[in-house]
Scaffold this active site. Sequence first.
Site, PDB file in Angstrom:
ATOM      1  N   MET A   1     -91.266  56.558  10.909  1.00 52.20           N
ATOM      2  CA  MET A   1     -92.330  55.693  11.447  1.00 52.20           C
ATOM      3  C   MET A   1     -91.691  54.579  13.434  1.00 52.20           C
ATOM      4  SD  MET A   1     -94.215  53.007   9.341  1.00 52.20           S
ATOM      5  CE  MET A   1     -93.649  53.631   7.135  1.00 52.20           C
TER       6      MET A   1
ATOM      7  N   GLU B   1     -98.059  51.280   2.888  1.00 50.44           N
ATOM      8  CA  GLU B   1     -97.769  50.057   1.388  1.00 50.44           C
ATOM      9  C   GLU B   1     -96.119  50.593   1.604  1.00 50.44           C
ATOM     10  OE1 GLU B   1     -96.462  49.582  -1.972  1.00 50.44           O
ATOM     11  OE2 GLU B   1     -97.089  51.449  -2.200  1.00 50.44           O
TER      12      GLU B   1
ATOM     13  N   GLU C   1     -89.424  45.472   0.497  1.00 51.10           N
ATOM     14  CA  GLU C   1     -89.257  46.857   1.018  1.00 51.10           C
ATOM     15  C   GLU C   1     -89.078  47.849   2.349  1.00 51.10           C
ATOM     16  OE1 GLU C   1     -91.052  50.103  -0.979  1.00 51.10           O
ATOM     17  OE2 GLU C   1     -90.373  49.520  -2.834  1.00 51.10           O
TER      18      GLU C   1
END
Length: 279
Positions: free
Chosen positions: A106, A121, A130
Amino acid sequence: MDNLEAQTYETFEKGTMKYTQYQRAVSKALLDRVPDEEASTSRTVLMVVGAGRGPFVRASLQAAEETGRKLKVYAVEKNLNAVVTLHSLIRMEGWDNMVTIISSDMRCWDAPEKADILVSELLGSFGDNELSLECLDRAQRFLKPDDISIPSSYTSFIQPVTALKLYNNVKSHKDLAHFETAYVVKLYRVARLAPSKSVFTFTHPEYSDNKSNQRYKKLHFEIPADTGSALVHGFAGYFDAVLYKDVHLGIEPTTTTPNMFSCSTSTQLLKKMSLPSHM
Ligand SMILES: C[S@@+](CC[C@H](N)C(=O)[O-])C[C@H]1O[C@@H](n2cnc3c(N)ncnc32)[C@H](O)[C@@H]1O
């Protein structure tokens, strides 16, 4: 950083509560964005960044169906193995005209249009472990100004604990490195010594010019007098995320979302604490 194994996705997908909460959040966001009189004409562009094998795509399409809103979905995923499964899911479900799969990181993708809603998420168990911040800081360029990120914010929490078994496991390695490591575990035999306290909060999207993700915090915990003597072996870490308005997701013990068991939602981290020499 690493590509997840199929088995890890399977574990995520068993935690259906997470997807229910995301579906509720997307439904609310769609109802807020598109008034009833525009429901049949206005189409919302939703991007799932870090789509895995597709559970958030499914939750988003179900939210669109439930609210009677029109949706166009981009599913962005960097793990090629997950992308293969994602392609067969879209084909099998006949979603080809609604979902475009983007096999890319992304952070590097050039989106052909802007999104109204960005769904992700990447929270880990501590909210920011993360690379959610690093990924969403880049991905927010796809979002129209003032549009919606789900989650909209997340906060990490810590709490001093006595956890003898974990402590002995770490100690058995006989080096400092293992004490200076955060562990993802499901806490079981543990005494929580004081209420948890919030550590860092991050919000998305975040467009301020002097934005920095660096944080520093000093916390003071009072261990209740009736606890008796206790040795603090380390700290349990949790997160709570505001997905959208009153819809949240988290593992902080006092506000935890029920039935959460995927590794990103039932985990804590334990670190060594320096103890005064008299303890
Ligand atoms: C915690 S998993 C969630 C997966 C899925 N939403 C689920 O619940 O099953 C995060 C996903 O984001 C993907 N991901 C992480 N960083 C990414 C990046 N920079 N670009 C695209 N995908 C990314 C991972 O490969 C993984 O599939």
